[in-house]
Design a protein around this motif. Structure first.
Motif, PDB file in Angstrom:
ATOM      1  N   LEU A 145       0.832  -1.202   0.000  1.00 38.85           N
ATOM      2  CA  LEU A 145       0.000   0.000   0.000  1.00 38.85           C
ATOM      3  C   LEU A 145       0.872   1.259   0.000  1.00 38.85           C
ATOM      4  CD1 LEU A 145      -3.066   0.175   0.071  1.00 38.85           C
ATOM      5  CD2 LEU A 145      -2.955   0.515   2.544  1.00 38.85           C
ATOM      6  N   ALA A 146       1.900   1.231   0.844  1.00 40.63           N
ATOM      7  CA  ALA A 146       2.800   2.395   0.944  1.00 40.63           C
ATOM      8  C   ALA A 146       3.517   2.636  -0.391  1.00 40.63           C
ATOM      9  CB  ALA A 146       3.815   2.182   2.060  1.00 40.63           C
ATOM     10  N   GLY A 147       3.860   1.539  -1.068  1.00 31.42           N
ATOM     11  CA  GLY A 147       4.572   1.655  -2.340  1.00 31.42           C
ATOM     12  C   GLY A 147       3.726   2.305  -3.427  1.00 31.42           C
ATOM     13  N   ARG A 148       2.383   2.227  -3.254  1.00 33.01           N
ATOM     14  CA  ARG A 148       1.497   2.807  -4.280  1.00 33.01           C
ATOM     15  C   ARG A 148       1.097   4.247  -3.947  1.00 33.01           C
ATOM     16  NH1 ARG A 148      -0.758  -2.451  -4.009  1.00 33.01           N
ATOM     17  NH2 ARG A 148      -2.489  -1.744  -2.728  1.00 33.01           N
ATOM     18  N   HIS A 149       1.554   4.739  -2.811  1.00 30.32           N
ATOM     19  CA  HIS A 149       1.220   6.112  -2.395  1.00 30.32           C
ATOM     20  C   HIS A 149       1.863   7.105  -3.369  1.00 30.32           C
ATOM     21  CE1 HIS A 149       1.121   9.733   0.126  1.00 30.32           C
ATOM     22  NE2 HIS A 149       0.168   9.136   0.817  1.00 30.32           N
ATOM     23  N   ARG A 150       1.166   8.224  -3.623  1.00 24.20           N
ATOM     24  CA  ARG A 150       1.676   9.226  -4.587  1.00 24.20           C
ATOM     25  C   ARG A 150       3.086   9.677  -4.249  1.00 24.20           C
ATOM     26  NH1 ARG A 150      -2.521  12.306  -6.951  1.00 24.20           N
ATOM     27  NH2 ARG A 150      -1.113  14.060  -7.201  1.00 24.20           N
ATOM     28  N   CYS A 151       3.332   9.897  -2.943  1.00 23.74           N
ATOM     29  CA  CYS A 151       4.654  10.395  -2.533  1.00 23.74           C
ATOM     30  C   CYS A 151       5.734   9.355  -2.845  1.00 23.74           C
ATOM     31  CB  CYS A 151       4.669  10.704  -1.033  1.00 23.74           C
ATOM     32  SG  CYS A 151       3.625  12.070  -0.570  1.00 23.74           S
ATOM     33  N   SER A 152       5.437   8.093  -2.544  1.00 24.39           N
ATOM     34  CA  SER A 152       6.428   7.034  -2.761  1.00 24.39           C
ATOM     35  C   SER A 152       6.714   6.885  -4.253  1.00 24.39           C
ATOM     36  CB  SER A 152       5.935   5.686  -2.224  1.00 24.39           C
ATOM     37  OG  SER A 152       5.354   5.841  -0.958  1.00 24.39           O
ATOM     38  N   LEU A 153       5.647   6.877  -5.044  1.00 22.03           N
ATOM     39  CA  LEU A 153       5.833   6.725  -6.494  1.00 22.03           C
ATOM     40  C   LEU A 153       6.668   7.869  -7.058  1.00 22.03           C
ATOM     41  CD1 LEU A 153       2.206   5.590  -7.490  1.00 22.03           C
ATOM     42  CD2 LEU A 153       4.284   4.185  -7.540  1.00 22.03           C
ATOM     43  N   LEU A 211      11.398  17.235  -8.474  1.00 27.85           N
ATOM     44  CA  LEU A 211      11.722  17.179  -7.041  1.00 27.85           C
ATOM     45  C   LEU A 211      10.878  18.185  -6.261  1.00 27.85           C
ATOM     46  CD1 LEU A 211      13.553  15.451  -5.368  1.00 27.85           C
ATOM     47  CD2 LEU A 211      15.450  16.975  -5.852  1.00 27.85           C
ATOM     48  N   ARG A 212      10.613  19.331  -6.870  1.00 25.01           N
ATOM     49  CA  ARG A 212       9.752  20.320  -6.204  1.00 25.01           C
ATOM     50  C   ARG A 212       8.333  19.752  -6.053  1.00 25.01           C
ATOM     51  NH1 ARG A 212      11.905  25.023  -9.506  1.00 25.01           N
ATOM     52  NH2 ARG A 212      13.729  25.678  -8.339  1.00 25.01           N
ATOM     53  N   ARG A 213       7.920  18.986  -7.056  1.00 27.56           N
ATOM     54  CA  ARG A 213       6.578  18.362  -6.966  1.00 27.56           C
ATOM     55  C   ARG A 213       6.563  17.328  -5.843  1.00 27.56           C
ATOM     56  NH1 ARG A 213       6.285  18.961 -12.716  1.00 27.56           N
ATOM     57  NH2 ARG A 213       7.369  17.001 -13.063  1.00 27.56           N
ATOM     58  N   VAL A 214       7.646  16.567  -5.738  1.00 28.67           N
ATOM     59  CA  VAL A 214       7.722  15.555  -4.659  1.00 28.67           C
ATOM     60  C   VAL A 214       7.608  16.281  -3.313  1.00 28.67           C
ATOM     61  CG1 VAL A 214       9.109  13.721  -3.597  1.00 28.67           C
ATOM     62  CG2 VAL A 214       9.265  14.095  -6.049  1.00 28.67           C
ATOM     63  N   ARG A 215       8.334  17.381  -3.197  1.00 27.57           N
ATOM     64  CA  ARG A 215       8.326  18.129  -1.922  1.00 27.57           C
ATOM     65  C   ARG A 215       6.906  18.591  -1.579  1.00 27.57           C
ATOM     66  NH1 ARG A 215      12.546  22.934  -1.065  1.00 27.57           N
ATOM     67  NH2 ARG A 215      11.398  23.961  -2.728  1.00 27.57           N
ATOM     68  N   LYS A 216       6.225  19.105  -2.575  1.00 23.55           N
ATOM     69  CA  LYS A 216       4.839  19.584  -2.363  1.00 23.55           C
ATOM     70  C   LYS A 216       3.940  18.444  -1.896  1.00 23.55           C
ATOM     71  CE  LYS A 216       3.255  23.596  -4.790  1.00 23.55           C
ATOM     72  NZ  LYS A 216       3.281  24.148  -6.102  1.00 23.55           N
ATOM     73  N   GLU A 217       4.092  17.296  -2.556  1.00 22.04           N
ATOM     74  CA  GLU A 217       3.262  16.136  -2.201  1.00 22.04           C
ATOM     75  C   GLU A 217       3.520  15.708  -0.760  1.00 22.04           C
ATOM     76  OE1 GLU A 217       0.916  14.632  -3.759  1.00 22.04           O
ATOM     77  OE2 GLU A 217       1.144  15.283  -5.829  1.00 22.04           O
ATOM     78  N   VAL A 218       4.801  15.687  -0.383  1.00 22.17           N
ATOM     79  CA  VAL A 218       5.137  15.242   0.984  1.00 22.17           C
ATOM     80  C   VAL A 218       4.605  16.251   1.999  1.00 22.17           C
ATOM     81  CG1 VAL A 218       7.022  14.652   2.569  1.00 22.17           C
ATOM     82  CG2 VAL A 218       7.173  13.970   0.175  1.00 22.17           C
ATOM     83  N   GLU A 219       4.744  17.529   1.692  1.00 19.01           N
ATOM     84  CA  GLU A 219       4.245  18.551   2.631  1.00 19.01           C
ATOM     85  C   GLU A 219       2.724  18.481   2.769  1.00 19.01           C
ATOM     86  OE1 GLU A 219       7.734  21.938   2.356  1.00 19.01           O
ATOM     87  OE2 GLU A 219       6.107  21.981   0.895  1.00 19.01           O
ATOM     88  N   LYS A 220       2.076  18.104   1.674  1.00 16.57           N
ATOM     89  CA  LYS A 220       0.612  17.979   1.724  1.00 16.57           C
ATOM     90  C   LYS A 220       0.202  16.742   2.543  1.00 16.57           C
ATOM     91  CE  LYS A 220      -2.796  17.570  -1.719  1.00 16.57           C
ATOM     92  NZ  LYS A 220      -2.917  17.412  -3.147  1.00 16.57           N
ATOM     93  N   ALA A 221       0.908  15.651   2.311  1.00 16.06           N
ATOM     94  CA  ALA A 221       0.555  14.403   3.010  1.00 16.06           C
ATOM     95  C   ALA A 221       0.957  14.438   4.489  1.00 16.06           C
ATOM     96  CB  ALA A 221       1.222  13.218   2.319  1.00 16.06           C
ATOM     97  N   PHE A 222       2.009  15.210   4.794  1.00 17.51           N
ATOM     98  CA  PHE A 222       2.493  15.266   6.187  1.00 17.51           C
ATOM     99  C   PHE A 222       2.633  16.737   6.620  1.00 17.51           C
ATOM    100  CE2 PHE A 222       3.949  11.328   4.296  1.00 17.51           C
ATOM    101  CZ  PHE A 222       3.605  10.379   5.255  1.00 17.51           C
TER     102      PHE A 222
END
Ligand code: SF4
Length: 287
Positions: free
Chosen positions: A124-132, A258-269
């Motif tokens: 499940l974690a592997g399919r998360h947007r941030c992980s992908l 990478l900026r998109r990854v950062r945004k996703e992580v900040e949104k999820a956490f």
């Protein structure tokens, strides 16, 4: 590579140090040593060579004692894996002692079921947007280094420093990170970002099953480590982009991703940035 001097305070004269014969008592002694900041190694980036807290870290002291022989520092070396096995066995013995003291029967735990649950949560974690997104970043970075190597016509096994970048002239008067450093930073965090994000996502799935409390969430701590790695990598890619014009376009794509990854992580956490890491965000938790 040696990672600095082993801390010596309170350890002189102890026969265990230096010969690698770690035992349960010594492990307990280290765990209770007030020099160390509790749990500092849980939210660090494992870059001990650059860490200002080596003398306050039990993990560092432990690995210095156990792996002080350069031969045993080599992961390809049989001795390294034997030492690893011994250290895990010791930790397991200590856990069993603790469980016995607390009246917990470890044998009664349903290991098969928790392993299955663990695997399901991993998937499940592997399919998360941030992980992908983080996984894709790692691949993009690999592709970039490969292309840079092709451009230079070199085919070294390790393109990080001695390959294409080994031939780039460095100007010591220039400010900024420097190309050499920037590449080191990118390479260090490249896959760690994914690993930390996976840990954060897995942790948040576990936490959902627990009753809410006021304690800081481990998942936020892991997400913060990932975010720090992303911040540093972004700075490093900016440097690389400027100093390696032949591959600037690819570097820009990576920066944007990478900026998109950062945004996703900040949104999820959303609370991750505020998480206080022992030692790094406050001086000492030992009082
Ligand atoms: S806290 Fe520092 S010394 Fe300890 S494991 Fe992390 S990076 Fe290494």
């Amino acid at each position: 590579m040696r990672r600095g001097k082993r801390g010596s305070s309170g350890n002189e004269g102890n026969d265990v140090i230096g010969n690698g014969n770690m035992d349960k008592e010594r492990l307990k002694e280290l765990a209770e040593d007030p020099r160390f900041i509790q749990g500092i190694y849980n939210y660090c980036d494992r870059w001990c060579e650059r860490c200002p807290f080596t003398s306050r870290c039990m993990n560092f002291a432990l690995s210095e004692e156990e792996f002080e022989d350069p031969e045993s520092n080599d992961v390809r070396n049989e001795q390294f894996w034997r030492k690893m096995r011994e250290t895990f066995q010791l930790a397991l013995d200590l856990l069993k002692d603790l469980a016995e003291r607390e009246g917990i029967d470890l044998d009664s735990l349903d290991v098969a079921e928790s392993e299955e649950e663990h695997r399901a949560r991993d998937a499940l974690a592997g399919r998360h947007r941030c992980s992908l997104a983080a996984k894709l970043y790692g691949e993009m970075a690999d592709d970039w280094f490969e292309a840079a190597d092709d451009l230079s016509g070199r085919n070294d096994e390790d393109p990080t420093l001695d390959g294409v970048f080994g031939s780039v002239e460095m100007d010591p008067t220039e400010g900024g990170l420097g190309l050499h450093d920037a590449v080191e930073v990118v390479r260090w965090y490249q896959h760690q970002i994914y690993v930390k994000i996976m840990r954060a996502v897995r942790g948040s799935l576990d936490e959902r099953q627990e009753s809410p409390d006021e304690f800081p969430k481990d998942s936020d701590g892991s997400a913060k480590v990932a975010l720090i790695g992303i911040d540093r990598s972004i700075a490093a890619w900016r440097e690389i982009r400027e100093r390696f014009p032949a591959q600037a376009h690819g570097a820009l794509d990576i920066l944007l991703h990478l900026r998109r990854v950062r945004k996703e992580v900040e949104k999820a956490f959303p609370d991750a940035r505020a998480f206080l890491r022992p030692g790094f965000d406050r001086i000492d938790l030992n009082g």
